[in-house]
Design an enzyme around this catalytic site. Sequence first.
Site, PDB file in Angstrom:
ATOM      1  CD  GLU A 132      -2.580   1.354   2.958  1.00 30.82           C
ATOM      2  OE1 GLU A 132      -2.652   2.554   3.164  1.00 30.82           O
ATOM      3  OE2 GLU A 132      -2.611   0.343   3.590  1.00 30.82           O
ATOM      4  CB  THR A 158      -4.434   8.000   3.271  1.00 30.12           C
ATOM      5  OG1 THR A 158      -3.428   6.980   3.831  1.00 30.12           O
ATOM      6  CG2 THR A 158      -4.562   9.048   4.059  1.00 30.12           C
ATOM      7  CE  LYS A 218      -7.303   1.257   7.238  1.00 24.27           C
ATOM      8  NZ  LYS A 218      -6.190   2.223   6.830  1.00 24.27           N
TER       9      LYS A 218
END
Length: 216
Positions: free
Chosen positions: A43, A72, A132
């Site tokens: 990521e 993000t 998540k």
Amino acid sequence: MKKNKIIERLMNPGLVPVIRLDSGEKLNALLNAFLRGGITAAELTMTIPGAVDLLQKAKTVFGDSLLLGMGTVVDKQMAEDAIAAGADFLISPFPVPEVIQTANAGNVTMIAGAFTPYEVFQAHSMGADFVKVFPLNVCGINYLKDLKGPLPQVKFFPTGGITLEQIEKVLSLASGCGVGGALVRQDLIKAENWDALTDLARKFVDEARKVNLSAN
């Protein structure tokens, strides 16, 4: 690559390094070190300067050998930019309806962040492929077990303070996990000690492979 194949690869070995850097200067060397250690996905966070361009360039270097996701992601424009750059998956820190909708419309794998039971339920109900739980270290690993009771249909992908020693227990309760500072060691990156990062990645992968993630 088809979405179902990406989901399968994210669960094997179930480890996604969460990469936050001040610049992209050492990104490819870092990704190569992780790839040599058995990592198959990573990521890049939107907090990295020029993150979208870096992801696009890295995809041309690594191709399908390494899944690259954008993290993000907190609004529709970010999601669209990441998808256009070739992101294999998107990650948000909390449930963002427009991001989940954009990912689904583009047939892109979505890992939506959540913390409370209601947020987890909302993220899953909106169509996230994984949820998540973040930050996991606030409530501890047993929090996952508590969530799984009323939410057995959710594929969990927690992040937050996970260490090498915790990998086996975390993955016994989840479909995968994101790992930050314990794997993406800033001291080793600064020293350009790529061999040490490869060895560290291999240790994480070895721990992950002790668990059958298909059961989660």
